[in-house]
Design a protein around this motif. Structure first.
Motif, short mmCIF file in Angstrom:
data_model
loop_
_atom_site.label_atom_id
_atom_site.label_comp_id
_atom_site.label_asym_id
_atom_site.label_seq_id
_atom_site.Cartn_x
_atom_site.Cartn_y
_atom_site.Cartn_z
N GLN A 71 0.82 -1.21 0.00
CA GLN A 71 0.00 0.00 0.00
C GLN A 71 0.86 1.27 0.00
OE1 GLN A 71 -2.45 -0.81 3.38
NE2 GLN A 71 -3.85 -2.12 2.23
N GLU A 107 -5.02 -9.70 -4.00
CA GLU A 107 -6.22 -8.85 -3.92
C GLU A 107 -5.84 -7.39 -3.69
OE1 GLU A 107 -8.44 -10.77 -0.81
OE2 GLU A 107 -9.07 -12.41 -2.12
N ALA A 108 -4.87 -7.17 -2.81
CA ALA A 108 -4.44 -5.79 -2.51
C ALA A 108 -3.73 -5.17 -3.71
CB ALA A 108 -3.53 -5.79 -1.29
N VAL A 110 -4.36 -5.58 -6.83
CA VAL A 110 -5.36 -5.11 -7.79
C VAL A 110 -5.83 -3.71 -7.42
CG1 VAL A 110 -7.72 -5.50 -8.64
CG2 VAL A 110 -6.11 -7.41 -8.49
N LYS A 111 -6.02 -3.47 -6.13
CA LYS A 111 -6.47 -2.15 -5.68
C LYS A 111 -5.39 -1.10 -5.88
CE LYS A 111 -9.55 -4.17 -2.27
NZ LYS A 111 -9.75 -4.47 -0.86
N VAL A 112 -4.13 -1.51 -5.78
CA VAL A 112 -3.02 -0.54 -5.86
C VAL A 112 -2.61 -0.27 -7.31
CG1 VAL A 112 -0.60 -0.15 -5.24
CG2 VAL A 112 -2.17 -1.12 -3.57
N GLY A 114 -4.00 -2.05 -10.24
CA GLY A 114 -4.96 -2.47 -11.26
C GLY A 114 -4.77 -3.94 -11.61
N PRO A 115 -5.81 -4.57 -12.17
CA PRO A 115 -5.78 -6.02 -12.40
C PRO A 115 -4.74 -6.48 -13.44
CG PRO A 115 -7.82 -5.08 -13.25
CD PRO A 115 -7.10 -4.00 -12.51
N ALA A 118 -1.20 -5.99 -11.96
CA ALA A 118 -1.04 -6.91 -10.82
C ALA A 118 -0.79 -8.32 -11.31
CB ALA A 118 -2.27 -6.86 -9.92
N ALA A 137 -10.16 -10.51 -7.07
CA ALA A 137 -10.40 -9.09 -6.84
C ALA A 137 -10.73 -8.36 -8.13
CB ALA A 137 -9.17 -8.45 -6.18
N SER A 138 -10.52 -8.99 -9.26
CA SER A 138 -10.77 -8.33 -10.56
C SER A 138 -12.24 -8.33 -10.91
CB SER A 138 -10.01 -9.02 -11.68
OG SER A 138 -8.63 -8.95 -11.42
#
Length: 138
Positions: A71, A107-108, A110-112, A114-115, A118, A137-138
């Motif tokens: 993060q 999963e994290a 993807v949030k940081v 993008g899919p 990642a 997560a996508s």
């Protein structure tokens, strides 16, 4: 009139000792020479009693550390390398939890980042758990 005075006297005779004992107990706990550590502190209420927390397990500490790194902008590939290094150092403690940690990292990520990006960092750390986390997560 004497009947009412007698009733008040009896009530005070019952209540007054209880009040004095409780106030004396509270006063003793607050003196400067008393040990004020939480384990030694006396309380007048059961509501203030707390259960000591258990220290976090090694795998939880590692997961939180790696998620924090991710993060803060650390490259997902570097974070996966750190995961592999830690599992190699302490296999008996961490191997059983590697899959869950790698999935959480996916999963994290993807949030940081993008899919698509990642997924480009996927490698066989803890089987394909990182990739599974990215996919979920996508």
């Amino acid at each position: 009139m004497t009947h009412t005075a007698r009733r008040i006297g009896r009530s005070l005779a019952l209540v007054l000792p209880v009040v004095l004992v409780l106030s004396g107990t509270l006063a003793v706990t607050m003196v400067p020479w008393a040990d004020n550590t939480p384990s030694q502190m006396l309380t007048a209420s059961a509501e203030d009693v707390s259960v000591p927390q258990k220290p976090a397990a090694a795998h939880e500490v590692l997961r939180d550390k790696l998620l924090s790194e991710l993060q803060q902008g650390t490259d997902p590939g570097v974070v996966l390398t750190h995961l592999q290094q830690e599992v190699d150092k302490r296999p008996t403690t961490l191997a059983a939890h590697c899959v869950g940690i790698a999935r959480a990292l996916g999963e994290a990520a993807v949030k940081v980042v993008g899919p698509t990006k990642a997924q480009s960092y996927a490698r066989p750390v803890c089987d394909t758990s990182y990739a599974t986390g990215v996919l979920s997560a996508s």
